[in-house]
Each structure stands twice: as C-alpha cells, then as structure tokens.
Design a protein around this motif. Sequence first.
Motif, mmCIF file in Angstrom:
data_model
loop_
_atom_site.group_PDB
_atom_site.id
_atom_site.type_symbol
_atom_site.label_atom_id
_atom_site.label_comp_id
_atom_site.label_asym_id
_atom_site.label_seq_id
_atom_site.Cartn_x
_atom_site.Cartn_y
_atom_site.Cartn_z
ATOM 1 N N THR A 276 0.803 -1.137 0.188
ATOM 2 C CA THR A 276 -0.030 0.077 0.046
ATOM 3 C C THR A 276 0.801 1.038 -0.103
ATOM 4 O OG1 THR A 276 -1.919 -1.096 1.175
ATOM 5 C CG2 THR A 276 -1.699 1.298 1.223
ATOM 6 N N MET B 228 -4.272 6.703 -0.591
ATOM 7 C CA MET B 228 -3.552 5.482 -0.361
ATOM 8 C C MET B 228 -4.052 4.881 -1.782
ATOM 9 S SD MET B 228 -4.635 4.528 3.357
ATOM 10 C CE MET B 228 -5.893 5.708 3.388
ATOM 11 N N LEU C 248 -2.623 1.063 -4.269
ATOM 12 C CA LEU C 248 -2.067 -0.275 -4.094
ATOM 13 C C LEU C 248 -0.831 -0.186 -5.128
ATOM 14 C CD1 LEU C 248 -5.034 -2.652 -4.243
ATOM 15 C CD2 LEU C 248 -4.031 -1.824 -2.302
ATOM 16 N N ASP D 268 3.379 -5.580 2.323
ATOM 17 C CA ASP D 268 2.252 -6.378 2.922
ATOM 18 C C ASP D 268 2.917 -6.944 4.120
ATOM 19 O OD1 ASP D 268 0.409 -5.813 0.967
ATOM 20 O OD2 ASP D 268 1.191 -7.194 -0.428
ATOM 21 N N ASN E 147 -8.780 -0.097 1.760
ATOM 22 C CA ASN E 147 -7.917 -0.185 0.465
ATOM 23 C C ASN E 147 -7.362 -1.525 0.856
ATOM 24 O OD1 ASN E 147 -5.818 1.457 -0.687
ATOM 25 N ND2 ASN E 147 -4.467 0.145 0.513
ATOM 26 N N GLU E 148 -7.253 -2.255 2.005
ATOM 27 C CA GLU E 148 -6.806 -3.492 2.215
ATOM 28 C C GLU E 148 -7.756 -4.482 1.780
ATOM 29 O OE1 GLU E 148 -4.593 -6.500 3.353
ATOM 30 O OE2 GLU E 148 -4.032 -4.607 3.388
ATOM 31 N N LYS F 192 -7.300 -4.745 -1.838
ATOM 32 C CA LYS F 192 -6.030 -5.585 -2.401
ATOM 33 C C LYS F 192 -6.351 -7.194 -2.367
ATOM 34 C CE LYS F 192 -2.757 -4.945 0.540
ATOM 35 N NZ LYS F 192 -1.641 -4.315 1.334
#
Length: 287
Positions: A47, A54, A56, A76, A239-240, A243
């Motif tokens: 990230t 933010m 990826l 990560d 955001n996570e 991903k």
Amino acid sequence: MKVLPFTIPASHDKTIMVQTEDMPHFYTHLHRHKEIQLTWIQEGEGTLVAGMNMHLFHAREIYLFGANMPHVFKSDPEYFSGDSTKKIRTVTVFFNPTDKLAALFDLPEMRNVQHFLDAYNCGFKVPPQLFSDVSGRLTGLLNSDGIDQLMQFLQLLKALSDVKGLEPLTVDTFPKSINDNEGMRVASIYNYIIQNYNKDLTLEEVAEQAFMTPHAFCRYFKKHTRYTLVSFLNKVRINEACKQLMSGSHNGIASIAYGCGFNSIANFNRVFKSITGKSPRNYKEQY
C-alpha cells in the motif's frame, strides 16, 4: 519540514542522486524530503500512502513524488513474517530543482519542465504505456555518470513532461507550515492506524497514542490531515479489502470484511461502495 526526519545523502560531485535498494521490506515510516523523488518498483507490493490518499502498488510500476510530499511504501504483512523470503528492489532518483540544479531549471528552455513539475507537485504514477521507456531511461541513469548521466537525466525529464492528463496521487498534501514535531506526531498516528486497522480501534485509544484528549485529538487530526478519524480508518480498511479482492487470497467477502476490522457485512458493503463507487462483488468481477 519533514513528516519524519529524512535526509537524502548528499554528494559533492553529483547534482542528482540515483540509488538502488534490495531489502526485506520498505522503509516503514511516513516521511517527506525537499527532493523530488522518482521510484521504480522492480520487486515488491503493498500500500502506498501519498499525501492524503492511499493506493495499491505492485512491481513494474513507477511513481513520482513532489518536493515535501509525505509518502511511504507500506509492504504487505507477509514481508515481516519470520520465515519470509520476500524482498523489495527499487531504483530511485532524487533531485532538487531549487538547489544545485537551480541555474539549470531557470533556463528558458527548461520552462516547460518546470511548469510540469509544479503542476504535478502532488505526484503521479507513470502510465503503463510509458513504463518501458521510463524504466529504460532509469537504467541508463543508473549505469552512467558525469555529464552522460546529466544528459540522460534531461532526456528523462523531457519524456515525463511530454505526458498529458496524468492523475495526481493525492488532491493535496500536508500544510507546508507544519513543523517537524507536529509532522512526527501526525506520522506516528498514521503509522499506528495503518498497523492496527484490523482491530476495533476507538477514538480514545488512538488519541492516547498522540497524548491528547479525544476532543482535542479530533480537532488536531482534522486540521492536519483533512480527515476525520473514522473516514481515514475506513479508507485504510477498504484499501486493504480491495487488495485482497484483487489477489483472490481470501475465503469470501465476509472474511475480508471482518478481517479488515468491520463488525458487520452491511456496514462493510455501505462503506466500500461509498469509497470505491462499486459493491465488493462488482469490484472483484471488474478487477
């Protein structure tokens, strides 16, 4: 001002700095420096925190950060496990148009380049169609020195400044007037949230990290980041989630929601759509 103190090593016989990194993971702290930075991610993913936004990031991507722009490549979690064999590799160029290069950038012939860098002080990602050209020029910079390196640097700037319609990495950066102590405090808050986003974080807990009362913290955080704590925390969590949806390494959307710190699927779906404009399922199908 630096969000965290970070000084690029100076060289008496060079006006630009070209360096490579080959390490287990990226530098872990949000930071800023007076130099413009152009980084080629050869290996690594995670990230990117860039100013207020933010993203990826993956291998075979190139990013530019403007002078004094807060940023950090966050590797990560698996990069930090004891048995990890993962690593990161980068090629980075640092240059400061207001220092040794000032006379060069003041030339009339450099006006378009200067306007380009001013227009994209909030940074950008090099478009995929230019990756081969720009990465080749970075390789040339790395393998040259003296006037040859300076000439290749100018060709790199020309190639970048000819690009139109780039999307900035962030809509804004931290206020320029913030001092180092305030910047370090904001950075520590950012880092704490990014490392603990999957937990049931409370306002009181985060405020305690900043040694402030909850009321004072709310005002302080909004002033210096233009986010509320909840909106920033949601952005980190979504955001996570994005991903994980893109990687396919999950056991369903519900597992992603709870693993990213949401306490209900309904809330996760609502927040996800408000930030990405898509439902989690549609996002997964598209990417």
